[in-house]
Design an enzyme around this catalytic site. Structure first.
Site, short mmCIF file in Angstrom:
data_model
loop_
_atom_site.label_atom_id
_atom_site.label_comp_id
_atom_site.label_asym_id
_atom_site.label_seq_id
_atom_site.Cartn_x
_atom_site.Cartn_y
_atom_site.Cartn_z
CE LYS A 51 -3.94 -2.55 2.12
NZ LYS A 51 -4.40 -2.83 3.50
CD GLN A 95 -3.09 -4.38 6.94
OE1 GLN A 95 -2.92 -3.63 6.10
NE2 GLN A 95 -3.72 -5.39 6.47
CG ASP A 118 -9.12 -0.43 5.43
OD1 ASP A 118 -8.96 -0.36 4.03
OD2 ASP A 118 -8.46 -0.43 6.31
#
Ligand code: NAP
Length: 291
Positions: A51, A95, A118
């Protein structure tokens, strides 16, 4: 036809890089994505690394905050609040998975919905259900983009989504049932308690396999001309490969490919699209397109 997620993801990343150049030349603020990584889980390191790399390639600013595995829940929540209040950061992700002493749900709910790129915060999930502008979770958003770029017809089609996780199956089923394109499908959301799954698959125009069982979907479960999207990724040992393992999807690709109008391969299908989705969400955050 094979749906080439790798190619489409790179195309989207190039388009985003071109947008960033425009933003730069107009003197506006460059998109900035931050990531919090707790502990040293190997797979998480790889995902976050990819990412950050994609951000750099697109010309975004990126910040990676590494936290020790022993960090307390409160310390992590305070870090999140700090990023919520940092005007330099457009969006950020934490994460997952997190160590077991930290509640992922609490973490998700502490992230400000405006910066939740997200798309996991209940406010963004609720807005998605209501068909209001929201950050969409990366994997279903990536699949939607892939369908769009290949002009896959979805209106009026029957669709089965196999797997009802919060990050893939459930949002996927909602997106394909919405009154938009891609969407307007008649959706069945299947799970481990579903009866007659073979028949349901066999009668579906579109099959999204997201259950995490390697090569589960075989040719007998697929009707001629179906669209098959394989979300599954399972690492299995492989003697002939350099790394000692290979990735398998949830679809028996070699036999199902013969029957499909469109199919995604594994690897190179859905996987690469998730990175493009995250960059798209961060660009939306930078432009304040949603909030
Ligand atoms: P998950 O949380 O483990 O959920 C699996 C779902 O599949 C559950 O809803 C489960 O039903 C259902 N299921 C399991 N066995 C089944 C069966 N025999 N028949 C019907 N349904 C069954 O999985 P996930 O996180 O959504 O991930 C699914 C797969 O996608 C994994 O291989 C994962 O690695 C992969 N993945 C890929 C990407 C990507 O970028 N390509 C992103 C995320 C995940 P119950 O709810 O009844 O238990």
């Amino acid at each position: 036809m094979i749906l080439d997620g790798k190619k489409i993801s790179l195309e989207i990343q190039d388009e985003i890089a071109a947008e960033v150049l425009k933003i730069k030349s107009s003197g506006k603020k460059i998109p900035h994505l931050a990531a919090i990584l707790v502990g040293n889980d190997g797979a998480s390191e790889t995902y976050v690394g990819a990412k950050v790399k994609a951000c750099e390639k697109a010309g975004f600013h990126s910040s990676l905050f590494r936290m020790p595995a022993a960090i307390t829940e409160n310390e992590l929540l305070n870090k999140i609040i700090e990023l919520n209040n940092d005007p330099n950061i457009d969006g950020f992700i934490v994460q997952l998975p997190l160590p077991s002493h930290i509640s992922s749900q609490k973490v998700i709910e502490t992230i400000s919905p405006e910066k939740d790129v997200d798309g996991f915060h209940p406010v963004n999930v609720g807005r998605m259900v209501l068909n209001l502008p929201s950050y969409l979770p990366a994997t279903p958003f990536g699949i939607i983009q892939l369908m769009k770029r290949y002009n896959i017809e979805t209106t009026g089609k029957s669709c089965v989504v196999i797997g009802r996780s919060q990050i893939v199956g459930t949002p996927m089923s909602i997106l394909l049932a919405r009154n938009s394109y891609p969407g307007n499908c008649t959706v069945t959301l299947a799970h481990s308690k579903t009866k007659n799954l073979n028949e349901i698959c066999k009668s579906s125009d579109i099959i999204i396999a997201a259950l995490g069982k390697p090569e589960f979907l075989n040719a007998n479960m697929v009707k001629d001309g179906a669209v098959v999207i394989d979300v599954g990724i399972t690492r299995v040992p492989a003697q002939n490969s350099k790394s000692g393992f290979k990735l398998l999807g949830d679809v028996k690709f070699d036999e199902v490919v013969e029957k499909c109008s469109f199919i995604t391969p594994v690897p190179g299908g859905v996987g690469p699209m998730t990175i493009a989705s995250l960059l798209m969400n961060t660009l939306k955050a930078n432009r304040k397109e949603i909030y």
